[in-house]
Design an enzyme around this catalytic site. Structure first.
Site, short mmCIF file in Angstrom:
data_model
loop_
_atom_site.label_atom_id
_atom_site.label_comp_id
_atom_site.label_asym_id
_atom_site.label_seq_id
_atom_site.Cartn_x
_atom_site.Cartn_y
_atom_site.Cartn_z
N ASN A 150 -1.81 0.48 6.99
CA ASN A 150 -1.32 -0.80 7.51
C ASN A 150 -0.46 -1.58 6.52
OD1 ASN A 150 -3.38 -1.61 5.86
ND2 ASN A 150 -4.61 -2.58 7.47
N LYS A 197 0.83 -1.21 0.00
CA LYS A 197 0.00 0.00 0.00
C LYS A 197 0.87 1.26 0.00
CE LYS A 197 -4.09 -1.89 2.37
NZ LYS A 197 -4.89 -1.75 3.64
N HIS A 252 -2.05 -5.31 1.71
CA HIS A 252 -3.40 -5.84 1.52
C HIS A 252 -3.30 -7.26 1.01
CE1 HIS A 252 -7.59 -6.15 0.18
NE2 HIS A 252 -7.07 -6.87 -0.80
N GLU A 304 -11.10 -8.58 -6.69
CA GLU A 304 -9.97 -7.64 -6.61
C GLU A 304 -9.01 -7.82 -7.80
OE1 GLU A 304 -10.23 -7.64 -1.74
OE2 GLU A 304 -8.47 -8.51 -2.71
N TYR A 354 -12.70 -1.40 -2.95
CA TYR A 354 -13.18 -1.44 -1.57
C TYR A 354 -14.70 -1.36 -1.49
CZ TYR A 354 -8.51 -1.10 0.58
OH TYR A 354 -7.22 -1.35 1.02
P1 DAT Z 1 -8.16 -6.14 5.95
O1 DAT Z 1 -7.34 -5.16 5.14
O2 DAT Z 1 -7.38 -6.75 7.07
O3 DAT Z 1 -8.86 -7.17 5.09
P2 DAT Z 1 -10.76 -4.87 6.20
O4 DAT Z 1 -11.13 -5.56 4.93
O5 DAT Z 1 -11.68 -5.03 7.36
O6 DAT Z 1 -9.30 -5.28 6.67
O7 DAT Z 1 -10.62 -3.30 5.94
C1 DAT Z 1 -10.00 -2.84 4.74
C2 DAT Z 1 -9.09 -1.70 5.10
O8 DAT Z 1 -9.86 -0.63 5.65
C3 DAT Z 1 -8.05 -2.02 6.18
O9 DAT Z 1 -6.89 -2.62 5.66
C4 DAT Z 1 -7.78 -0.67 6.76
C5 DAT Z 1 -9.12 0.04 6.67
N1 DAT Z 1 -9.84 -0.08 7.94
C6 DAT Z 1 -10.45 -1.19 8.45
N2 DAT Z 1 -11.00 -0.94 9.64
C7 DAT Z 1 -10.74 0.36 9.90
C8 DAT Z 1 -11.04 1.24 10.98
N3 DAT Z 1 -11.73 0.82 12.05
N4 DAT Z 1 -10.60 2.52 10.90
C9 DAT Z 1 -9.90 2.96 9.84
N5 DAT Z 1 -9.59 2.18 8.79
C10 DAT Z 1 -9.99 0.91 8.82
MG MG Z 2 -10.38 -7.06 3.74
#
Ligand code: DAT
Ligand code: MG
Length: 134
Positions: A112, A9, A115, A126, A49
């Protein structure tokens, strides 16, 4: 043979972590089927997303993922989706197990570092969004 969409990312690209992260994936034995640096536009980011469209963090997430280049890959191998998620660690770097990529490289739950698709259905979605229908 299972495929996943894995991505370095913008925060991790900006900090010069592409080589280190790609090296881990090669060492783990995944086949890199596709690899491309891209700058997501808003339409691609929102499609990528789409499942998070109604989340409170969606707008911020789109701002972040379009803020700089990503390095996207299609990785193939056995149990690729689960293995990549294990290497990445939990979404929030503060909760991620020691030694995982997000623990080592993540700056915050949003920034983070990496991905990885979370299911075969999301991997197919995706891969199509990022690399086009094949
Ligand atoms: P992952 O990337 O572990 O699959 P996810 O699909 O739940 O996690 O969320 C996609 C992305 O969105 C994640 O990498 C970072 C962001 N995100 C998730 N939860 C969040 C939160 N509570 N606050 C801010 N960003 C968040
Ligand atoms: Mg996810």
């Amino acid at each position: 043979m299972e495929k996943t969409l894995f991505m370095v990312k913008p925060d991790a690209v900006a900090r010069g972590l592409v080589g280190e992260i790609v090296a881990v994936m090669e060492r783990e034995g995944f086949e890199i089927e596709r690899l491309e640096m891209q700058r997501f536009g808003r339409a691609r980011a929102e499609a990528f997303y789409d499942v998070h469209r109604d989340k409170p963090f969606f707008a911020s997430l789109i701002e972040y993922i379009t803020s700089g280049p990503v390095v996207a890959m299609v990785l193939a191998g056995d149990s690729t989706i689960t293995r990549v998620r294990e290497l990445m660690g939990a979404t929030d770097p503060a909760q991620a197990a020691s030694g995982t990529m997000r623990r080592k490289y993540g700056e915050s739950v949003e920034r983070n570092a990496v991905h990885g698709s979370d299911s075969p259905i999301s991997a197919a979605h995706e891969i199509a969004v990022v690399f086009g229908a094949s």
